[in-house]
Enzyme design. Structure first.
Site, PDB file in Angstrom:
ATOM      1  N   GLU A 162      60.077 105.299  15.188  1.00  0.00           N
ATOM      2  CA  GLU A 162      60.623 104.488  16.281  1.00  0.00           C
ATOM      3  C   GLU A 162      59.902 104.817  17.588  1.00  0.00           C
ATOM      4  O   GLU A 162      59.578 103.917  18.371  1.00  0.00           O
ATOM      5  CB  GLU A 162      62.139 104.718  16.387  1.00  0.00           C
TER       6      GLU A 162
ATOM      7  N   ASN B 185      62.000  74.893  19.151  1.00  0.00           N
ATOM      8  CA  ASN B 185      61.933  76.312  18.775  1.00  0.00           C
ATOM      9  C   ASN B 185      61.873  76.377  17.257  1.00  0.00           C
ATOM     10  O   ASN B 185      62.698  75.767  16.584  1.00  0.00           O
ATOM     11  CB  ASN B 185      63.196  77.021  19.293  1.00  0.00           C
ATOM     12  N   GLY B 186      60.894  77.115  16.712  1.00  0.00           N
ATOM     13  CA  GLY B 186      60.790  77.234  15.253  1.00  0.00           C
ATOM     14  C   GLY B 186      59.441  76.761  14.773  1.00  0.00           C
ATOM     15  O   GLY B 186      58.476  76.710  15.541  1.00  0.00           O
TER      16      GLY B 186
ATOM     17  N   LYS C 205      57.750 102.230  19.919  1.00  0.00           N
ATOM     18  CA  LYS C 205      57.971 102.027  21.367  1.00  0.00           C
ATOM     19  C   LYS C 205      56.645 102.139  22.126  1.00  0.00           C
ATOM     20  O   LYS C 205      56.369 101.348  23.022  1.00  0.00           O
ATOM     21  CB  LYS C 205      58.948 103.073  21.943  1.00  0.00           C
TER      22      LYS C 205
ATOM     23  N   ARG D 191      63.011  85.492  24.861  1.00  0.00           N
ATOM     24  CA  ARG D 191      62.721  84.840  23.586  1.00  0.00           C
ATOM     25  C   ARG D 191      61.267  84.379  23.467  1.00  0.00           C
ATOM     26  O   ARG D 191      60.842  83.916  22.403  1.00  0.00           O
ATOM     27  CB  ARG D 191      63.640  83.622  23.392  1.00  0.00           C
TER      28      ARG D 191
ATOM     29  N   GLU E 284      54.574  98.982  21.449  1.00  0.00           N
ATOM     30  CA  GLU E 284      55.139  97.792  22.104  1.00  0.00           C
ATOM     31  C   GLU E 284      54.966  97.841  23.618  1.00  0.00           C
ATOM     32  O   GLU E 284      54.582  96.855  24.233  1.00  0.00           O
ATOM     33  CB  GLU E 284      56.652  97.702  21.826  1.00  0.00           C
TER      34      GLU E 284
ATOM     35  N   HIS F 142      47.539 115.410   3.958  1.00  0.00           N
ATOM     36  CA  HIS F 142      47.137 114.498   2.877  1.00  0.00           C
ATOM     37  C   HIS F 142      46.370 113.303   3.415  1.00  0.00           C
ATOM     38  O   HIS F 142      46.306 112.267   2.761  1.00  0.00           O
ATOM     39  CB  HIS F 142      48.375 114.031   2.099  1.00  0.00           C
TER      40      HIS F 142
ATOM     41  N   LYS G 276      61.633  89.070  22.031  1.00  0.00           N
ATOM     42  CA  LYS G 276      62.774  89.893  21.629  1.00  0.00           C
ATOM     43  C   LYS G 276      63.419  89.371  20.356  1.00  0.00           C
ATOM     44  O   LYS G 276      63.812  90.125  19.490  1.00  0.00           O
ATOM     45  CB  LYS G 276      63.806  89.926  22.747  1.00  0.00           C
TER      46      LYS G 276
ATOM     47  N   CYS H  26      61.195  80.678  20.751  1.00  0.00           N
ATOM     48  CA  CYS H  26      61.050  80.121  22.079  1.00  0.00           C
ATOM     49  C   CYS H  26      62.476  79.932  22.553  1.00  0.00           C
ATOM     50  O   CYS H  26      63.412  80.042  21.775  1.00  0.00           O
ATOM     51  CB  CYS H  26      60.364  78.766  22.004  1.00  0.00           C
TER      52      CYS H  26
ATOM     53  N   TRP I 289      56.713  80.985  22.898  1.00  0.00           N
ATOM     54  CA  TRP I 289      56.034  82.099  22.247  1.00  0.00           C
ATOM     55  C   TRP I 289      55.153  81.412  21.209  1.00  0.00           C
ATOM     56  O   TRP I 289      55.637  80.883  20.214  1.00  0.00           O
ATOM     57  CB  TRP I 289      57.051  83.026  21.585  1.00  0.00           C
TER      58      TRP I 289
HETATM   59  C1  G6P Z   1      61.351  91.769  17.491  1.00  0.00           C
HETATM   60  C2  G6P Z   1      61.367  92.698  18.673  1.00  0.00           C
HETATM   61  C3  G6P Z   1      61.621  94.134  18.190  1.00  0.00           C
HETATM   62  C4  G6P Z   1      62.915  94.182  17.367  1.00  0.00           C
HETATM   63  C5  G6P Z   1      62.827  93.217  16.187  1.00  0.00           C
HETATM   64  C6  G6P Z   1      64.136  93.119  15.423  1.00  0.00           C
HETATM   65  O1  G6P Z   1      60.216  91.994  16.734  1.00  0.00           O
HETATM   66  O2  G6P Z   1      60.154  92.638  19.384  1.00  0.00           O
HETATM   67  O3  G6P Z   1      61.750  94.986  19.320  1.00  0.00           O
HETATM   68  O4  G6P Z   1      63.127  95.483  16.930  1.00  0.00           O
HETATM   69  O5  G6P Z   1      62.519  91.912  16.675  1.00  0.00           O
HETATM   70  O6  G6P Z   1      65.108  92.529  16.236  1.00  0.00           O
HETATM   71  P1  G6P Z   1      66.630  92.436  15.840  1.00  0.00           P
HETATM   72  O7  G6P Z   1      67.239  91.558  16.895  1.00  0.00           O
HETATM   73  O8  G6P Z   1      66.698  91.820  14.469  1.00  0.00           O
HETATM   74  O9  G6P Z   1      67.163  93.819  15.856  1.00  0.00           O
END
Ligand code: G6P
Length: 591
Positions: free
Chosen positions: A468, A101-102, A472, A28, A475, A491, A586, A2, A75
């Site tokens: 990756e 936060n936490g 994307k 956040r 997400e 397989h 994020k 948060c 969050w």
């Molecule tokens: C969160 C985000 C991801 C990101 C991950 C790692 O889960 O939603 O998009 O890749 O954190 O984040 P970092 O800041 O450690 O690269």
């Protein structure tokens, strides 16, 4: 996960400042928002479900009167997304309000204990116990805020940072394994999860240590440890550029950040901060481990393959959430490369802490040089790609790859060459691929609106890009997507393919090309729609995205761009906000 902010100063009314800060830190967490201000001795709280701008519009948060205050974007971890669970939380008598936060791990026991003592809880959150504990200890200590904070923190277990406003005009915060930074200007003091929360007003900051408690009273701040001893922490000047985060001409931050990659690409290479030391650690190491979460894990996977293929250096790569279970297998003379854009991801910090306990050296790749990870590391290098606001990582992934290439280039005695002219050329090619934006948007618009599954195939160094790309799509567009090592298709995953499947094949002309064409043919005969990403057209593709030709080892840098753009346009087609995907944040600062 948060964001928390506290403000005490003479700049203006607190509310508009708090709302503005929260907008900057919304990455956040953004399921609900709230602020509390102190006005004529009364703490007033306004909060609701939604993003900052929405709640502000509905409740006029920024009109709340008062000169000091606190704020929060949430969050959800404990308790559903509703107005009651939104922060700030009041104590019973409303003379204290708290943002947190936490996670408070022992909240259940504390809640039961406090309820037995007569405290009335209004939410299902773990956070609310903090407000009631503060109330309890301020009563016992006769409003001695220092004693109140120390006693409260002593009772809390878990990783947390919180900020409280007291009706006597004091703002106080504590940092225990979650970020909390003091922003200091001649006019005001801030307590914030991120420097973005106050960078508009000041670049002078103090990064609190774990276990620090701080009291803001009028123009003064005092920091003390959890035993009450006053401590001094160094003043840091934060780079103003960190705050430059406007969308410019782009509809979303995500699109802006994808397009920025032409310029951010080379920035990590110019930043020489500690790079030689970083590489020396790796050269001397008997064992190399790589760790990260989400996108950073995917770049770690590619790093492992590049190190092994081009620098003949063996390494093991672990998702950070898994690494902790294997830290007891770390042998002497090991080095851990920790990759994290934010440098605050709890899984990464926790695994690094465990690795450090075994004596391993930590070298990290971060975007934020003042982050907890950078500060825990023996050496770090920075991505230098500017703030990344879109929750799904795009430009930071590219920058992580560039650093990994630089490392491999150094360790491979330049076999992987990153000479000036090649980099210039790479930059031109990236801009060329970004020029495919319209074509990719049209392609996505031509697809069925009800796509349920997208598979991305790649072999060798293209496989982490398939992973990756699929991350994307998940997400940004909430579509089930899977990256598959093309050879593994037969397989198992082939059973999933039918006429409704969309399959993207990453297929540049290199040693993997012909095998991937065979896989594409197997898929085609099951009726799937195939999108080819290649520098050579083939009749098996139903749609073709042309990649420019580059040195084989550099293809991943080129390939990821069409996948990022596809994910973005899939989100737009679905009419969901690509910058703030549902349920995500994020910076995930909880384990
Ligand atoms: C969160 C985000 C991801 C990101 C991950 C790692 O889960 O939603 O998009 O890749 O954190 O984040 P970092 O800041 O450690 O690269």
């Amino acid at each position: 996960m948060c964001s928390i902010i506290g403000y005490s100063g003479k700049l203006n009314l607190a509310a508009p400042l708090l709302v503005d800060s929260l907008k900057k830190m919304e990455y956040r967490g953004y399921d609900s928002v709230g602020i509390a201000t102190l006005n004529n001795g009364n703490i007033m709280v306004s909060k609701g479900v939604g993003k900052v701008a929405e709640v502000d519009k509905e409740l006029n948060l920024n009109r709340l009167p008062g000169q000091i205050g606190i704020g929060h974007t949430r969050w959800a971890t404990h308790g559903g997304v509703n107005d009651k669970n939104a922060h700030p939380h009041y104590s019973c008598t409303s003379n204290i309000a708290v943002v947190h936060n936490g996670i408070i791990e022992n909240y259940h026991e504390l809640k039961t204990e406090l309820a037995n003592e007569g405290h009335i809880f209004k939410s299902q959150t773990d956070s609310e116990v903090i407000a009631h504990l503060l109330e309890k200890y301020s009563r016992i200590s006769n409003n001695d805020i220092k004693k109140t904070m120390i006693e409260t923190c002593k009772n809390l277990k878990g990783s947390f940072a919180f900020v409280a406003v007291f009706d006597n005009g004091i703002i106080s915060g504590a940092r225990f394994d979650e970020p909390l930074i003091i922003g200091i200007s001649s006019q005001a003091l801030f307590l914030s999860s991120d420097v973005l929360g106050f960078l508009k007003h000041t670049d002078k900051s103090i990064f609190l240590d774990n276990g620090d408690i701080v009291i803001l009273e009028n123009d003064n701040y005092t920091i003390f440890d959890d035993s009450g001893n006053v401590v001094q922490r160094p003043l840091t000047q934060v780079a103003w550029e960190l705050g430059s985060s406007e969308k410019g001409k782009f509809a979303h931050y995500t699109l802006k950040e994808i397009h920025e990659q032409t310029s951010t690409l080379l920035k990590p290479l110019n930043d020489s901060n500690d790079f030689a030391t970083f590489c020396e650690y790796l050269q001397r190491a008997s064992n190399i481990y790589i760790t990260g979460s989400g996108t950073s894990y995917n770049s770690g996977l590619l790093g492992k393959l590049l190190l092994s293929k081009y620098a003949r250096k063996k390494s093991e790569v672990y998702m950070s959430s898994e690494f902790q279970y294997f830290s007891d297998t770390i042998e002497p003379n090991s080095v851990v490369i920790a990759i994290s854009q934010s440098g605050e991801t709890a899984d990464v910090l926790h695994s690094v802490k465990k690795a450090k306990e075994t004596g391993a050296k930590i070298v990290s790749i971060v975007n934020i040089p003042t982050s907890s990870l950078a500060r825990m590391s023996d050496s770090y290098v920075t991505l230098n790609c500017g703030p990344e606001i879109g929750v799904a990582a795009t430009k930071s992934f590219m920058s992580q790859l560039m650093i990994l290439y630089k490392i491999v280039s150094t360790l491979s005695n330049q076999y992987v060459s990153l000479e000036g002219s090649e980099l210039k050329n790479l930059q031109n090619l990236i801009s060329k691929v970004l020029g495919l934006d319209d074509k990719i948007r049209n392609l996505i618009n031509s697809l069925d609106s009800n796509i349920k599954d997208i598979y991305i195939l790649g072999r060798s160094i293209h496989y982490p890009i398939a992973l990756e790309g699929s991350l994307k799509i998940k997400e940004l567009a909430y579509i089930h997507a899977e990256g598959i090592a093309a050879g593994e298709l037969k397989h198992g995953p082939l059973a999933l393919i039918d006429q409704e499947s969309v399959v993207i094949v990453i297929n540049p002309v290199d040693e993997t090309h012909l095998d991937v064409i065979s896989s594409a043919n197997e898929i085609k005969s099951r009726g799937a729609y195939i999108i080819g990403l290649s520098n050579l057209r083939n009749e098996v593709y139903d749609a073709f995205i042309e990649l420019p030709k580059v040195a084989d080892y550099l293809y991943p840098v080129i390939e990821i761009i069409p996948l990022q753009l596809m994910s973005y346009y899939l989100a737009i087609k679905k009419q969901v906000d690509p910058d703030y995907p549902r349920n995500l944040a994020k910076s995930v600062t909880v384990k």
